[in-house]
Scaffold this motif. Structure first.
Motif, PDB file in Angstrom:
ATOM      1  N   MET A  88      29.487  38.010  49.174  1.00 21.30           N
ATOM      2  CA  MET A  88      29.146  39.090  48.267  1.00 21.30           C
ATOM      3  C   MET A  88      28.842  40.384  49.007  1.00 21.30           C
ATOM      4  O   MET A  88      28.998  41.464  48.464  1.00 21.30           O
TER       5      MET A  88
ATOM      6  N   GLU B 201      29.502  43.461  50.449  1.00 25.85           N
ATOM      7  CA  GLU B 201      30.751  44.199  50.304  1.00 25.85           C
ATOM      8  C   GLU B 201      31.130  44.924  51.592  1.00 25.85           C
ATOM      9  O   GLU B 201      30.304  45.585  52.222  1.00 25.85           O
TER      10      GLU B 201
ATOM     11  N   GLY C 196      29.534  46.375  43.312  1.00 29.63           N
ATOM     12  CA  GLY C 196      28.098  46.168  43.188  1.00 29.63           C
ATOM     13  C   GLY C 196      27.807  44.995  42.277  1.00 29.63           C
ATOM     14  O   GLY C 196      28.376  43.912  42.428  1.00 29.63           O
ATOM     15  N   ASP C 197      26.943  45.204  41.289  1.00 29.61           N
ATOM     16  CA  ASP C 197      26.633  44.123  40.346  1.00 29.61           C
ATOM     17  C   ASP C 197      27.399  44.278  39.030  1.00 29.61           C
ATOM     18  O   ASP C 197      27.078  43.633  38.034  1.00 29.61           O
ATOM     19  N   ARG C 198      28.416  45.120  39.014  1.00 27.19           N
ATOM     20  CA  ARG C 198      29.224  45.325  37.809  1.00 27.19           C
ATOM     21  C   ARG C 198      30.100  44.098  37.550  1.00 27.19           C
ATOM     22  O   ARG C 198      30.757  43.579  38.458  1.00 27.19           O
ATOM     23  N   ARG C 199      30.129  43.618  36.300  1.00 27.75           N
ATOM     24  CA  ARG C 199      30.930  42.453  35.934  1.00 27.75           C
ATOM     25  C   ARG C 199      31.547  42.664  34.549  1.00 27.75           C
ATOM     26  O   ARG C 199      31.035  43.424  33.728  1.00 27.75           O
TER      27      ARG C 199
END
Length: 451
Positions: free
Chosen positions: A21, A23, A32-35
């Motif tokens: 994870m 990056e 990032g933490d975008r899903r």
């Protein structure tokens, strides 16, 4: 068979993408933490509807064919929104936003100026096809929540595109409007079309599908299992799905928009939609004429692709045919519809207009060629176009005679008869349009040939 086995393994499993994870500064873009979520899919649909136009890929200088459209649109949005994206290549490899092969190239805040992203995107488009789509997508339910702009459709190993927008007021032939491109790969305008596809195949899960969501789990990127996606459904493959309808296309239409419209209301809405589509052609024709009137836009060139209108004119033909069918099948509304069409004026250039009625009667004679005059582009040079088509047909006959007469006389006879039938219809239209200069060949001579 090996391909089918690979498909089944990937479709019902969660292939891992070996990537921690943390990056890398060399990956294509960071998330990032975008899903992906249901809300993100909604936003994706809104972006597609607002931003994707027929010249989208021309504006950003991205050559495409039909299979490229779904992948390119999805990856571009994911890059803009900093969401995960993945794709399966023809040789079974996985590429994603985390890939670092292009890490030496510079990036940019705007996707179309981001050399790293563009290089990766071009690579992905060369390595994916309609055969890889089943590996990266899952079938969805046929309803308004599941079928949104950006939803993919594909025909097994043949053709694909995306849903561009939904029209839910009865003004179109089909409520689903698609964006499609053609082969081979080239810089080209897309075609906006009404949804039309054969019944999907359950063995390959073709039909209407969405892209799978890459998730990060146990220090690896992998796809969310197919059946865990919120829109997942196999209903389109059911034998009962199309039972009450003419075909799969009509079944989809009725599930998306089940309204039974009043005949006159339907005519009015289709008429308004068609008028708007015709009006949108005006600035396109003017821009093409300004750029190409002195030549330099031969058919097949990039400039011809940019400024010609064969796809748009094809859509106009379909809309006009649909409108004609509605009017002719509703006898009591025919006169009213024709009066309305006479009153609608379409300015085609400074100081010159045509009525919508003229376009309705002459839509088959709109020239798509940007080097032609404005009058020819709008069917006002009908006699010239008939004459041009007559000459082209004569040239076709000469080619057939020269190429096939000795080698295959039966085929030559068959082909010549087809061309003669075209000539016969063109001459009939010439006479009906009261064209004053005698066409070549004369009607008498052509009738003698056909006899």
């Amino acid at each position: 068979m090996p391909f089918l086995v690979l498909l089944l393994l990937i479709f019902f499993s969660t292939p891992s993408f070996s990537q921690p994870m943390k990056e890398s500064p060399h990956q294509i873009w960071k998330v990032g933490d975008r899903r992906w979520t249901v809300e993100e899919e909604v936003q994706y649909g809104k972006w597609v509807e607002k931003n994707i136009t027929e010249d989208f890929f021309i504006r950003y200088k991205i050559p495409i064919d039909c299979a490229d459209v779904p992948y390119a649109v999805r990856w571009i949005y994911a890059r803009i929104a900093h969401l995960p994206a993945a794709a399966t290549t023809k040789d079974g490899k996985w590429i994603g936003h985390w890939s670092s092969e292009w890490g030496k190239l510079p990036t940019h805040s705007e996707w179309h100026k981001d050399l790293r992203f563009r290089k990766a995107l071009f690579h992905i488009l060369t390595e994916t096809t309609t055969r890889t789509l089943p590996l990266d997508t899952y079938p969805v339910g046929i309803d308004r929540d599941s079928i949104t702009p950006g939803t993919v459709f594909f025909v097994t190993e043949s053709h694909s595109g995306i849903i561009g927008r939904l029209i839910l007021d009865g003004s179109s032939i089909h409520p689903l409007q698609t964006w499609e491109a053609t082969s081979p790969v080239k810089l080209q305008k897309m075609s906006e079309r009404d949804f039309l596809t054969p019944r999907p195949e359950s063995t390959i899960y073709s039909g209407l599908v969405k892209f799978r969501w890459p998730i990060f789990e146990k220090k690896q990127w992998k796809y969310l299992p197919v059946m865990e996606h919120p829109f997942y459904s196999l209903e389109q493959y059911s034998g009962s799905f199309s039972e009450e309808y003419t075909d799969f296309v009509q079944a989809v239409a009725k599930r998306i928009d089940p309204t039974d419209y009043d005949p006159w209301e339907k005519i009015e809405r289709v008429l308004d939609n068609t008028v708007q589509y015709v009006r949108e052609r005006v600035p396109i024709v003017l821009a093409g004429y300004k750029r190409c009137q002195k030549g330099g836009c031969p058919e097949g060139s990039d400039l011809w692709s940019i400024h010609s209108t064969p796809n748009r004119d094809g859509k106009i033909i379909l809309l006009m045919d649909h409108l004609h069918h509605l009017i002719e099948s509703n006898y009591f509304h025919q006169d009213a519809a024709k009066e309305i069409m006479e009153e609608i004026s379409i300015p085609i250039q400074k100081g010159q207009s045509v009525t919508f009625s003229h376009v309705y009667q002459n839509y088959l004679w709109l020239s798509p060629h940007p080097e032609d005059s404005i009058e020819a582009r709008w069917g006002l040079k009908k006699c010239e176009m008939i004459l041009s088509q007559l000459r082209n047909t004569q040239n076709s006959i000469a080619f057939i005679e020269k190429t096939y007469r000795r080698r295959d006389p039966k085929y030559a006879d068959f082909s010549v008869r087809q061309q003669q039938e075209i000539i016969r219809k063109l001459i009939e239209e010439w006479d009906r349009s009261q064209c004053k200069v005698a066409p070549l060949p004369s009607k008498k001579k052509e009738d003698e040939k056909i006899r």
